[in-house]
Design a protein around this motif. Sequence first.
Motif, short mmCIF file in Angstrom:
data_model
loop_
_atom_site.label_atom_id
_atom_site.label_comp_id
_atom_site.label_asym_id
_atom_site.label_seq_id
_atom_site.Cartn_x
_atom_site.Cartn_y
_atom_site.Cartn_z
N ARG A 79 -0.10 -50.94 31.14
CA ARG A 79 0.99 -50.21 31.50
C ARG A 79 0.92 -48.81 31.08
NH1 ARG A 79 3.82 -47.16 28.05
NH2 ARG A 79 3.94 -48.79 26.42
N SER A 80 1.36 -47.92 32.28
CA SER A 80 1.09 -46.35 32.09
C SER A 80 2.07 -45.76 31.05
CB SER A 80 0.90 -45.81 33.39
OG SER A 80 2.27 -45.55 33.99
N THR A 81 1.78 -44.49 30.91
CA THR A 81 2.84 -43.68 30.39
C THR A 81 3.49 -43.27 31.83
OG1 THR A 81 1.09 -41.86 30.40
CG2 THR A 81 1.76 -43.04 28.39
N PRO A 82 4.56 -42.19 31.79
CA PRO A 82 5.30 -41.87 32.69
C PRO A 82 4.37 -40.90 33.72
CG PRO A 82 6.76 -41.66 31.07
CD PRO A 82 5.30 -41.90 30.50
N LEU A 83 5.01 -41.10 34.77
CA LEU A 83 4.31 -40.21 36.17
C LEU A 83 4.38 -38.72 36.08
CD1 LEU A 83 3.03 -40.39 39.18
CD2 LEU A 83 5.55 -40.55 39.84
N VAL A 84 3.48 -38.21 36.27
CA VAL A 84 3.49 -36.56 36.54
C VAL A 84 3.44 -36.36 38.01
CG1 VAL A 84 1.94 -34.68 36.22
CG2 VAL A 84 2.02 -36.22 34.18
N SER A 85 2.77 -36.85 38.94
CA SER A 85 2.49 -36.52 40.30
C SER A 85 2.15 -37.76 41.00
CB SER A 85 1.78 -35.50 40.54
OG SER A 85 0.43 -35.65 40.39
N PHE A 86 2.27 -37.69 42.09
CA PHE A 86 1.73 -38.96 42.86
C PHE A 86 1.49 -38.17 44.39
CE2 PHE A 86 2.48 -42.35 46.25
CZ PHE A 86 1.56 -43.19 45.89
N SER A 87 0.07 -38.58 44.75
CA SER A 87 -0.37 -37.65 45.98
C SER A 87 -1.20 -38.71 46.75
CB SER A 87 -1.15 -36.67 45.68
OG SER A 87 -2.08 -36.81 44.76
N GLN A 88 -1.45 -38.37 48.01
CA GLN A 88 -2.66 -39.10 48.90
C GLN A 88 -2.05 -40.58 48.98
OE1 GLN A 88 -4.58 -36.96 50.40
NE2 GLN A 88 -3.67 -35.61 49.06
N GLY A 89 -0.81 -40.81 48.70
CA GLY A 89 -0.39 -42.33 49.00
C GLY A 89 -1.12 -43.38 48.24
N CYS A 90 -1.90 -42.73 46.94
CA CYS A 90 -2.61 -43.80 46.39
C CYS A 90 -2.82 -43.47 44.57
CB CYS A 90 -3.84 -44.50 46.81
SG CYS A 90 -4.94 -43.19 46.92
N LEU A 91 -2.67 -42.09 44.43
CA LEU A 91 -3.05 -41.13 43.24
C LEU A 91 -1.94 -40.94 42.27
CD1 LEU A 91 -5.52 -38.79 44.68
CD2 LEU A 91 -6.13 -41.10 43.68
N PHE A 92 -1.75 -41.94 41.40
CA PHE A 92 -0.56 -41.95 40.33
C PHE A 92 -1.28 -41.14 39.29
CE2 PHE A 92 1.93 -43.74 37.20
CZ PHE A 92 3.26 -44.28 37.67
N GLU A 93 -0.59 -39.78 39.11
CA GLU A 93 -1.12 -39.08 37.86
C GLU A 93 -0.26 -39.17 36.53
OE1 GLU A 93 -2.37 -34.47 36.68
OE2 GLU A 93 -1.04 -34.86 38.47
N THR A 94 -1.03 -39.62 35.53
CA THR A 94 -0.21 -39.48 34.21
C THR A 94 -0.61 -38.24 33.64
OG1 THR A 94 -1.50 -40.93 33.06
CG2 THR A 94 0.22 -41.94 34.36
N ARG A 95 -0.30 -37.81 32.30
CA ARG A 95 -0.97 -36.81 31.60
C ARG A 95 -2.58 -36.85 31.46
NH1 ARG A 95 3.36 -35.37 27.08
NH2 ARG A 95 4.73 -34.26 28.51
N ASP A 96 -3.07 -38.18 31.20
CA ASP A 96 -4.22 -38.39 30.73
C ASP A 96 -5.32 -38.80 31.89
OD1 ASP A 96 -5.39 -37.24 28.47
OD2 ASP A 96 -5.53 -39.40 27.57
N THR A 97 -4.38 -39.76 32.89
CA THR A 97 -5.07 -40.50 33.69
C THR A 97 -4.94 -40.19 34.98
OG1 THR A 97 -5.58 -42.08 31.71
CG2 THR A 97 -5.97 -42.95 33.99
N VAL A 98 -5.54 -40.73 36.07
CA VAL A 98 -5.34 -40.60 37.40
C VAL A 98 -5.62 -42.06 37.86
CG1 VAL A 98 -5.66 -40.05 39.85
CG2 VAL A 98 -5.97 -38.30 37.90
#
Length: 136
Positions: free
Chosen positions: A91-110
């Motif tokens: 379970r991730s932490t909250p989303l920072v950005s979403f791009s390319q239709g598949c890259l879910f970025e959080t503060r520490d991890t893509v």
Amino acid sequence: MDEQTARQALLDAPGTVMLGHTPAGETILALLDEHFPGRQFCLVRNWIWIDLDLPDDVREEMSRMQLQPVMLYGDVLIDSLGRFEGGDWLRSTPLVSFSQGCLFETRDTVHVLLGHGLRKRAELSAMVKIFRAEGD
């Protein structure tokens, strides 16, 4: 509500199909290197995009922190830091950005969203009870 109950409620909730990405391994690494060079990453399948229901004051605080009210739940295929084994869930932490239709970025991890997933809604209070977080 305990962790198992919260997790089962999420899995049982209705959802809407979302498209992820199905590139070859080399394409995934090139995509990560192009958009997030040097960042730790996690390849995730059987994923759930979770739109969080939360109080307005919490939503405003998240916005001030440049976080979106979205979390990710899914099965780990590969974790670049070895925090998770293939087949574990996270379970991730909250989303920072979403791009390319598949890259879910959080503060520490893509997180790379592989294949199709589901979009669901859940209460923030229920999601924080699902403990196996990425460690942001």
